[in-house]
Design a protein around this motif. Structure first.
Motif, mmCIF file in Angstrom:
data_model
loop_
_atom_site.group_PDB
_atom_site.id
_atom_site.type_symbol
_atom_site.label_atom_id
_atom_site.label_comp_id
_atom_site.label_asym_id
_atom_site.label_seq_id
_atom_site.Cartn_x
_atom_site.Cartn_y
_atom_site.Cartn_z
ATOM 1 N N LEU A 168 0.916 -1.190 0.019
ATOM 2 C CA LEU A 168 0.065 -0.027 -0.072
ATOM 3 C C LEU A 168 0.825 1.220 -0.037
ATOM 4 O O LEU A 168 0.557 2.242 -0.727
ATOM 5 C CB LEU A 168 -0.902 -0.058 1.324
ATOM 6 C CG LEU A 168 -2.314 -0.769 1.105
ATOM 7 C CD1 LEU A 168 -2.907 -0.674 2.244
ATOM 8 C CD2 LEU A 168 -2.998 -0.418 -0.123
ATOM 9 N N LEU B 48 2.039 1.869 -3.512
ATOM 10 C CA LEU B 48 0.524 2.152 -4.249
ATOM 11 C C LEU B 48 0.232 3.719 -3.885
ATOM 12 O O LEU B 48 -0.429 4.625 -4.823
ATOM 13 C CB LEU B 48 -0.434 1.307 -4.352
ATOM 14 C CG LEU B 48 -0.121 0.148 -4.748
ATOM 15 C CD1 LEU B 48 -1.229 -1.277 -4.384
ATOM 16 C CD2 LEU B 48 0.005 0.077 -6.507
ATOM 17 N N LEU B 49 0.206 3.986 -2.833
ATOM 18 C CA LEU B 49 -0.436 5.196 -2.451
ATOM 19 C C LEU B 49 0.648 6.366 -2.073
ATOM 20 O O LEU B 49 0.032 7.660 -2.478
ATOM 21 C CB LEU B 49 -1.448 5.398 -1.131
ATOM 22 C CG LEU B 49 -2.354 3.989 -1.027
ATOM 23 C CD1 LEU B 49 -2.959 3.790 0.158
ATOM 24 C CD2 LEU B 49 -3.469 4.426 -2.273
ATOM 25 N N LYS C 94 5.284 3.091 -8.697
ATOM 26 C CA LYS C 94 3.987 2.727 -8.892
ATOM 27 C C LYS C 94 3.899 1.881 -10.354
ATOM 28 O O LYS C 94 3.431 1.035 -10.495
ATOM 29 C CB LYS C 94 3.039 4.011 -8.892
ATOM 30 C CG LYS C 94 2.710 4.460 -7.761
ATOM 31 C CD LYS C 94 1.588 5.308 -8.007
ATOM 32 C CE LYS C 94 1.435 6.429 -6.703
ATOM 33 N NZ LYS C 94 0.636 7.644 -6.932
#
Lengths: 637, 242
Positions: B141, B144-145, B152
């Motif tokens: 995460l 991704l964030l 990414k």
């Protein structure tokens, strides 16, 4: 979407980055987390007991009291907590529902109090999880029965306007209703007893004939017995005919068990009347007399216990069947064994295997008449094994039957089972509705969202208002599904509309009018059309049309308006569009942007429809608020 | 706690052997032989049921909050929120593939999300031990964030490269795209056709495969994505998810 996994929504959205390089279209804007306050603890004061939980926990179920803004009504400003004047014990289960996603029914709790609490907090009882659902339903059923019994007791007073027939039927079914009914009840009971006793006494020997032979009383006092029999049968016939007359559904009455017993009880007499004293048929006549004993079954109308016994036997049919089957098996085995064991001994009574059946049955049921005994050693050994196993085989299914009887006697379940099945269906259908509601929530909300947005004029407050109607969680979930649609360039539709659309495409085949298209370039000569006859608001068309454009970030396709005019004539019967609105729209904006996604409000997109040849499954019905109207919509790809 | 312990056991053994060269080969062989015999003799040892029992008996505790804070780009509070949600669904502390698929499928009720969830699971399960612990989850995460666009894109490439050989072939891409289309389900508009995923793959390769060698390498991929503004914009879409 199950609220339990609401916490994983950020993960699902993050994983959506995996789709991005594959998608060819731009993604919609993410719903912003404007009022992104830190997750805070809220205090719920229920009659003095304070419960604390995260605000997010309660937001998981937005259609309940605690999850929606309805709880603001209970907010106490001075103490900054939510105060509920309800039962704190039941509230525990309710709060646990928010925490774990499962609603449990505590056994010690009264069913009606629990129901009230659930109703207050806006939770439907069908959500009760399987572990507690049986208990809940049982208790509810008992409660309902109790209420109905009370109601019936009150209702037994005579209603003002009942026909004579209805009065009679009620009198027959409930003897307590009137004195006449009670009298009738006792009289019939008396005559049943008389009839049975007569049948019994008929066969008792009384008196001697000169040739030193006992004759039964029946032959001695033939006329007397015949008179008694006739009288009883008269009474029974009259009673049967009266019941038949009073029955609300004669066909159903004739099929019922009790009426069949009645008929069987009185038939032998009439058959006997008809038949003469012929020697050949007298044998059959005697057999018929046996059926007179069925009159004793008429007592079951008078005795509740007898009826329950009969019902028990019926419901324990499987256990009885098993008992019978296992006994038969054992009998055959042991009879065979005994026959071959005793074959050697002389003057043995075990002449054949069927003859040994008698021995086996008598031994297994521990009767032991002693008319057949084994003489060989092997026979004695097997005989003892036989008697021991008999005890076991019989002892096993019997307690099941006994417990069944007691259960039924206490609960009187016959009508309840039928009612329970109906309720189970209702529960499943309700759960299915809520489930399908969630899966079709996205297409629905698309329509609703667009509906609302198209009706608003797009100011900021209204945007916020719109957002408040769907929770943040839902809007984020819908955004995720929207991204998926963009990635694959296809839309979600309702199942119902999918089928509609499928049928419609199967039915119709438009001639190709527009130039060929390729999905890549996305320029087509087609456009969406979606019409219902009812609402025509051409003036708002331009507003909403531009609003659509802003909101949706759709791939804009420019269509020559001029092209569309001649297509008016090639309208299919499905489109009920009027000419004016279409032309109005076209004139107002030279270039028409087509919306790909379903625009539900009819006036918003007044486009002409014409399909394109290359894609045969062309006009699909868009999701409509009113499915009755015919709609054709083509998406420009 | 058994799973972490097991891992260190196997980690230790090779180092032990490396010290004693003379004896090591024999010991190694013996060990392998013995292991092989045992595994052959009791073939049903790795039942799925037993796997389940093992997994459910495992109570994996994640590393300390400070450590995770240092390794990822999340703040303390965010990690707390993430862990609460994680632990709620997976009380044992690890997610196995079935639970993962179940959870992911709840977000896509109309279609079948299991294949894509399988690929996602492999992408998150960086040490390939069949389960995703909280650390794996949070690392994924974090990329991704909060990661850079490069990271990414790297992650996405890793997701598409099913066999992790550094190249995306057309078959791999077809699998991925089919799984994405599977999530749409049956009731779509327009109706999904058989060749739509294949066409989508063609478009993708046309865009990405610059040297037309039939595979997409990581450099081609990153290059191409950085030049495409749609993709760049959509990468920033989920910045404020937590």
């Amino acid at each position: 979407m199950a609220a339990g996994v609401a916490a994983w929504l950020p993960f699902a959205r993050a994983a959506a980055i995996g789709w991005m390089p594959v998608a060819n279209l731009p993604m919609p804007v993410a719903p912003s987390n404007k009022n992104k306050h830190q997750d805070e603890l809220i205090i719920l004061n229920v009659s003095g007991r304070r419960f604390q939980t995260w605000r997010n926990t309660l937001d998981r179920y937005p259609d309940t009291l605690l999850g929606s803004s309805e709880k603001e009504f209970f907010f106490n400003e001075e103490t900054r907590e939510y105060f509920f004047d309800r039962d704190p014990d039941v509230f525990r289960s309710i709060l646990n529902f928010y925490r774990t996603g499962k609603l449990h029914y505590p056994r010690y709790e009264c069913i009606s109090a629990y129901d009230e609490e659930l109703a207050f907090f806006g939770i439907i009882p069908e959500i009760i999880s399987d572990c507690c659902y049986e208990e809940y339903k049982d208790r509810k059923r008992e409660n309902v029965e109790r209420l109905m019994d009370d109601l019936e007791d009150n209702k037994d007073s005579k209603l003002p306007n009942m026909t004579f027939r209805e009065t009679m039927w009620r009198a027959f079914e409930n003897p307590h209703t009137s004195t006449m009914a009670l009298v009738f009840y006792y009289v019939t009971g008396f005559f049943i007893a008389i009839s049975v006793i007569t049948n019994v006494v008929e066969t008792v020997p009384c008196g001697y004939m000169p040739n030193q032979r006992d004759i039964p009383c029946g032959e001695r006092y033939t006329e007397a017995f015949f008179c008694m029999d006739t009288a009883c049968v008269m009474i029974f016939t009259v009673e049967y005919l009266m019941r038949l007359f009073a029955a609300p559904s004669r066909y159903r009455f004739m099929r019922s068990v009790m009426s069949i017993i009645d008929v069987v009880a009185i038939l032998p007499y009439y058959i006997g009347l008809v038949m003469t004293n012929n020697e050949d048929v007298s044998g059959a006549f005697v057999t018929l007399r046996v059926f007179r004993v069925f009159r004793i079954f008429k007592f079951s109308r008078h005795s509740q216990g007898l009826r329950i016994l009969g019902y028990t036997l019926k419901s324990c049919a499987s256990e009885l069947g098993f008992l019978l089957f296992s006994l038969t098996m054992a009998i055959i085995i042991f009879a065979t064994v005994m026959f071959y064991a005793e074959k050697g001994s002389s003057s043995s009574k075990f002449t054949s295997i069927p003859a040994s059946f008698w021995y086996t049955i008598v031994t297994m049921t521990t009767l032991g008449y002693g008319d057949m005994v084994p003489k060989t050693i092997a026979g004695k050994i097997f005989g003892s094994i036989c008697s021991l196993s008999g005890v076991l085989v019989i002892a096993l299914p019997v307690p099941v039957i006994v417990s069944n009887f007691s259960r039924i006697y206490h609960q009187n379940q016959r009508a309840d089972k039928r009612r329970a099945q109906k309720v189970q269906k209702a529960r499943l259908s309700r759960m299915r509705i809520t489930k399908s509601g969630s899966s079709s929530a996205f297409p629905h909300s698309k329509r609703n969202g667009l509906n609302q947005s198209l009706e608003l004029t797009g100011s900021l407050e209204e945007d916020q208002q719109l957002k408040k109607t769907t929770s943040l969680l839902e809007s984020q979930h819908h955004h995720l599904l929207h991204c998926l649609e963009k990635t694959t360039n296809h839309e979600f539709v309702d199942e119902r509309l999918y089928e509609q659309g499928y049928l419609q495409t199967a039915l119709q085949n438009f001639p190709s009018q527009s130039p060929s298209l390729s999905s890549e370039e996305g320029i087509t000569g087609t456009c969406c059309s979606q019409r219902t006859k009812k609402s025509m608001q051409p003036l708002s068309a331009t507003h909403t049309h531009s609003h659509t454009h802003n909101l949706q970030e759709l791939s804009a396709l420019h269509i020559q308006c001029g092209e569309q005019q001649p297509l008016n004539t090639s309208r299919s019967s499905l489109n009920l569009m009027s000419d004016e609105s279409g032309s109005l729209n076209c004139k107002s904006s030279g270039l028409v942007t087509t919306a790909i996604i379903s625009i539900p409000t009819p006036p918003s997109n007044n486009y002409r429809a014409s399909p394109d040849a290359p894609t045969p499954p062309n006009p699909d019905a868009p999701p409509l608020p009113n499915p009755g109207t015919d709609v054709v919509k083509i998406s420009a790809l | 706690m058994s799973a972490p312990v097991k891992r260190t056991q196997w980690d230790e053994d090779p180092t032990l052997f490396r010290k004693d060269h003379g004896l090591s080969k024999k010991v190694l062989l013996n060990c392998c032989l013995v292991r092989w015999i045992i595994s052959w003799a009791s073939p049903n040892k790795k039942d799925s049921v037993e796997d389940e029992l093992e997994l459910s008996a495992v109570r994996h505790r994640p590393e300390a909050l400070e450590l995770l804070e240092a390794q990822t780009r999340f703040s303390r509070k965010e990690l707390q929120i993430l862990y609460r949600g994680f632990k709620n669904e997976c009380p044992s502390g690890v997610v196995n593939e079935d639970t993962f698929k179940e959870i992911y499928a709840q977000f896509f009720p109309q279609g079948d999300a299991s294949t894509y969830a399988h690929f996602l699971f492999n992408a998150f399960d960086t040490d390939h031990n069949g389960s995703v612990s909280f650390e794996d989850f949070v690392m994924g995460l974090s990329i991704l964030l909060r990661g850079t666009v490069q990271e990414k894109l790297n992650w996405a490439f890793n997701l598409y490269d099913i066999n992790k050989d550094g190249y995306i072939t057309k078959e791999e891409m077809l699998d991925i795209i089919k799984s994405i289309y599977d999530m749409m389900g049956k009731c779509t508009y327009p109706i999904l056709k058989e060749e739509t995923p294949r066409q989508h793959v063609e478009i993708f390769f046309q865009k990405m495969d610059k040297n037309r060698d039939g595979v997409v390498t990581i450099d081609e991929f990153i290059d191409c994505c950085q030049n495409d503004e749609n993709i760049m914009r959509s990468m920033q879409l989920f910045e404020n998810v937590i």
